[in-house]
Motif scaffolding. Structure first.
Motif, PDB file in Angstrom:
ATOM      1  N   ASN A 104       0.746  -1.125   0.004  1.00 29.12           N
ATOM      2  CA  ASN A 104       0.102   0.067   0.107  1.00 29.12           C
ATOM      3  C   ASN A 104       0.888   1.190   0.105  1.00 29.12           C
ATOM      4  OD1 ASN A 104      -1.830   2.228   0.577  1.00 29.12           O
ATOM      5  ND2 ASN A 104      -3.054   0.901   2.191  1.00 29.12           N
ATOM      6  N   VAL A 105       0.563   2.210  -0.944  1.00 29.79           N
ATOM      7  CA  VAL A 105       1.489   3.478  -0.873  1.00 29.79           C
ATOM      8  C   VAL A 105       0.624   4.566  -0.992  1.00 29.79           C
ATOM      9  CG1 VAL A 105       1.619   3.346  -3.455  1.00 29.79           C
ATOM     10  CG2 VAL A 105       3.451   4.602  -2.342  1.00 29.79           C
ATOM     11  N   VAL A 106       0.895   5.514  -0.361  1.00 31.16           N
ATOM     12  CA  VAL A 106       0.232   6.912  -0.530  1.00 31.16           C
ATOM     13  C   VAL A 106       1.230   7.876  -1.041  1.00 31.16           C
ATOM     14  CG1 VAL A 106      -1.061   6.253   1.583  1.00 31.16           C
ATOM     15  CG2 VAL A 106       0.895   7.548   1.946  1.00 31.16           C
ATOM     16  N   SER A 107       0.611   8.911  -1.438  1.00 37.24           N
ATOM     17  CA  SER A 107       1.325  10.081  -1.888  1.00 37.24           C
ATOM     18  C   SER A 107       0.881  11.418  -0.952  1.00 37.24           C
ATOM     19  CB  SER A 107       0.978  10.508  -3.215  1.00 37.24           C
ATOM     20  OG  SER A 107       1.947  11.646  -3.917  1.00 37.24           O
ATOM     21  N   SER A 134      -0.449  -0.789  -4.694  1.00 39.42           N
ATOM     22  CA  SER A 134      -1.792  -0.256  -4.668  1.00 39.42           C
ATOM     23  C   SER A 134      -1.765   0.978  -3.895  1.00 39.42           C
ATOM     24  CB  SER A 134      -2.994  -1.211  -4.035  1.00 39.42           C
ATOM     25  OG  SER A 134      -3.137  -2.337  -4.785  1.00 39.42           O
ATOM     26  N   ALA A 135      -2.114   2.262  -4.754  1.00 42.92           N
ATOM     27  CA  ALA A 135      -2.155   3.386  -4.188  1.00 42.92           C
ATOM     28  C   ALA A 135      -3.557   3.718  -3.467  1.00 42.92           C
ATOM     29  CB  ALA A 135      -1.857   4.555  -5.141  1.00 42.92           C
ATOM     30  N   GLU A 136      -3.499   4.238  -2.120  1.00 42.44           N
ATOM     31  CA  GLU A 136      -4.445   4.395  -1.358  1.00 42.44           C
ATOM     32  C   GLU A 136      -5.220   5.842  -1.720  1.00 42.44           C
ATOM     33  OE1 GLU A 136      -6.152   4.207   3.303  1.00 42.44           O
ATOM     34  OE2 GLU A 136      -4.219   3.771   2.620  1.00 42.44           O
ATOM     35  N   MET A 137      -6.419   5.592  -1.900  1.00 40.95           N
ATOM     36  CA  MET A 137      -7.234   7.046  -2.154  1.00 40.95           C
ATOM     37  C   MET A 137      -7.469   7.452  -0.534  1.00 40.95           C
ATOM     38  SD  MET A 137     -10.083   5.961  -4.981  1.00 40.95           S
ATOM     39  CE  MET A 137     -10.944   7.955  -5.084  1.00 40.95           C
ATOM     40  N   GLY A 138      -7.152   9.001  -0.600  1.00 39.85           N
ATOM     41  CA  GLY A 138      -7.166   9.624   0.789  1.00 39.85           C
ATOM     42  C   GLY A 138      -7.020  11.069   0.792  1.00 39.85           C
ATOM     43  N   SER A 139      -7.193  11.612   1.884  1.00 40.94           N
ATOM     44  CA  SER A 139      -7.182  13.140   2.050  1.00 40.94           C
ATOM     45  C   SER A 139      -5.822  13.645   1.985  1.00 40.94           C
ATOM     46  CB  SER A 139      -7.770  13.569   3.338  1.00 40.94           C
ATOM     47  OG  SER A 139      -7.012  13.077   4.472  1.00 40.94           O
ATOM     48  N   LEU A 140      -4.588  12.990   2.171  1.00 41.43           N
ATOM     49  CA  LEU A 140      -3.311  13.496   2.204  1.00 41.43           C
ATOM     50  C   LEU A 140      -2.607  13.809   0.658  1.00 41.43           C
ATOM     51  CD1 LEU A 140      -1.614  11.408   4.878  1.00 41.43           C
ATOM     52  CD2 LEU A 140      -2.583  13.733   5.020  1.00 41.43           C
ATOM     53  N   THR A 153      -3.572   6.878 -12.311  1.00 45.09           N
ATOM     54  CA  THR A 153      -3.421   5.562 -12.901  1.00 45.09           C
ATOM     55  C   THR A 153      -3.216   5.416 -14.210  1.00 45.09           C
ATOM     56  OG1 THR A 153      -5.043   4.687 -11.203  1.00 45.09           O
ATOM     57  CG2 THR A 153      -4.803   3.405 -12.915  1.00 45.09           C
ATOM     58  N   ARG A 154      -3.543   6.155 -15.109  1.00 47.85           N
ATOM     59  CA  ARG A 154      -3.429   6.399 -16.527  1.00 47.85           C
ATOM     60  C   ARG A 154      -1.671   6.983 -16.693  1.00 47.85           C
ATOM     61  NH1 ARG A 154      -8.822   8.365 -16.905  1.00 47.85           N
ATOM     62  NH2 ARG A 154      -7.931  10.474 -16.863  1.00 47.85           N
ATOM     63  N   GLY A 155      -1.471   7.986 -15.775  1.00 49.41           N
ATOM     64  CA  GLY A 155      -0.162   8.551 -15.881  1.00 49.41           C
ATOM     65  C   GLY A 155       0.783   7.331 -15.513  1.00 49.41           C
ATOM     66  N   VAL A 156       0.440   6.559 -14.445  1.00 47.52           N
ATOM     67  CA  VAL A 156       1.711   5.328 -13.967  1.00 47.52           C
ATOM     68  C   VAL A 156       1.612   4.472 -15.038  1.00 47.52           C
ATOM     69  CG1 VAL A 156       2.049   3.515 -12.282  1.00 47.52           C
ATOM     70  CG2 VAL A 156       1.192   5.854 -11.529  1.00 47.52           C
ATOM     71  N   ASN A 160       1.190  -3.677 -12.831  1.00 50.59           N
ATOM     72  CA  ASN A 160       0.906  -4.008 -11.259  1.00 50.59           C
ATOM     73  C   ASN A 160       0.677  -3.030 -10.617  1.00 50.59           C
ATOM     74  OD1 ASN A 160       3.386  -2.477 -12.036  1.00 50.59           O
ATOM     75  ND2 ASN A 160       4.404  -3.612 -10.216  1.00 50.59           N
ATOM     76  N   PHE A 161      -0.186  -1.719 -11.179  1.00 49.29           N
ATOM     77  CA  PHE A 161      -0.347  -0.565 -10.273  1.00 49.29           C
ATOM     78  C   PHE A 161      -1.838  -0.658 -10.252  1.00 49.29           C
ATOM     79  CE2 PHE A 161      -1.729   3.872  -9.780  1.00 49.29           C
ATOM     80  CZ  PHE A 161      -1.034   4.045  -8.714  1.00 49.29           C
ATOM     81  N   SER A 162      -2.709  -0.299  -9.003  1.00 51.70           N
ATOM     82  CA  SER A 162      -3.990  -0.369  -8.889  1.00 51.70           C
ATOM     83  C   SER A 162      -4.384   0.614  -7.615  1.00 51.70           C
ATOM     84  CB  SER A 162      -4.628  -1.722  -8.705  1.00 51.70           C
ATOM     85  OG  SER A 162      -4.003  -2.307  -7.472  1.00 51.70           O
ATOM     86  N   LEU A 163      -5.584   0.507  -7.129  1.00 49.22           N
ATOM     87  CA  LEU A 163      -6.006   1.435  -6.105  1.00 49.22           C
ATOM     88  C   LEU A 163      -6.325   0.453  -5.061  1.00 49.22           C
ATOM     89  CD1 LEU A 163      -8.180   3.757  -8.141  1.00 49.22           C
ATOM     90  CD2 LEU A 163      -5.874   4.238  -7.532  1.00 49.22           C
TER      91      LEU A 163
END
Length: 270
Positions: A104-107, A134-140, A153-156, A160-163
């Motif tokens: 799980n990754v966040v930005s 998998s990138a987490e949708m969130g407020s940060l 997602t399109r940019g990546v 193997n990338f998802s949400l």
């Protein structure tokens, strides 16, 4: 597949998380390589760090194998300004060593290009180890709503990338059931489940998200409809910290049991 996440267990070591999941009849767990930031530890768990303790990594792997509980995701990865994502290579090696195939990754921060570049580099490094990102949708970060999440997602643009879809973040940040239904199922890599009221209860959103969520069915989110839309092969894992119960002396097993029972009622009507 039903799991439990580390956030609601306030510093519990991974072997004990695996054992708790087995005790409650859950299929999988979400863990970290070290305790979650903040240091909140009402249950007096011992200090631990999988990065520094090979014996505890072996214990975690053995517990998962012997108890039939899968380590479904490892958290603790973040894209930050000027962060060298290549520095996570060692951590990704440990994820693979644990027998897990997803992180799980966040930005942190609203810079869309930062998120796309960071997720892309991390996905490339992870792919070399057979890992999903998998990138987490969130407020940060910039992935608060479906539209920017799809742009990222399109940019990546890596297979193997998802949400990660966290139900509290998803609905409280303004997304709808229709938004979720419209997502390509292939983009839904992992689901974290928690209930909440619609109205904020704390001074900051992050305090509520990190410390005081609700068991499924105890809040106001449309979770019954939500779980019906989750693809059958996607993990649904409970990320439900309840600080008020911990401070009332209710231990992690009982806190988690209430959440598991609420989730099972939802899933039975799926």
């Amino acid at each position: 597949m039903l799991g439990i996440e580390r956030l609601g267990l306030f510093g519990m070591p991974p072997p004990q998380i695996v054992a708790l999941a087995a005790d409650l009849g859950c299929d999988c767990v979400g863990i970290g390589l070290a305790p979650a930031p903040g240091g909140y530890n009402p249950d007096d768990h011992p200090a631990w760090n999988l990065r520094e303790d090979p014996a505890q990594r072996r214990e975690t792997v053995a517990a998962a194998r012997d108890l039939g509980v899968r380590i479904a995701i490892v958290e603790g990865f973040a894209v930050l300004p000027d962060n060298d994502m290549g520095g996570f290579a060692g951590d990704l090696d440990l994820v693979a060593e644990l027998g897990c195939d997803r992180i799980n990754v966040v930005s942190i921060g609203k810079d869309m290009n930062q998120a796309i570049d960071g997720f892309g580099v991390l996905s490339e490094i992870a792919a070399e180890r057979g890992l999903q990102v998998s990138a987490e949708m969130g407020s940060l970060g910039p992935l608060d709503r479906v539209a920017p999440a799809l742009e990222v997602t399109r940019g990546v643009g890596r297979p193997n990338f998802s949400l990660v879809i966290d139900s509290m973040h998803f609905f409280r940040l303004g997304n709808s059931l229709a938004d979720f239904a419209a997502l390509d199922p292939a983009l839904i890599g992992y689901v974290q489940l928690a209930d909440a009221p619609w109205a904020p209860r704390f001074d900051t959103y992050m305090e509520e998200a990190m410390y005081e969520r609700m068991a499924p069915g105890d809040g106001e989110l449309p979770l019954q409809e939500f779980v019906r839309l989750v693809p059958e092969d996607v993990v649904i894992s409970l990320e439900i910290p309840i600080r008020s119960l911990a401070e009332a002396g209710i231990g992690p097993r009982e806190r988690t049991r209430r959440c598991v029972e609420g989730a099972r009622r939802l899933l039975a009507a799926r």
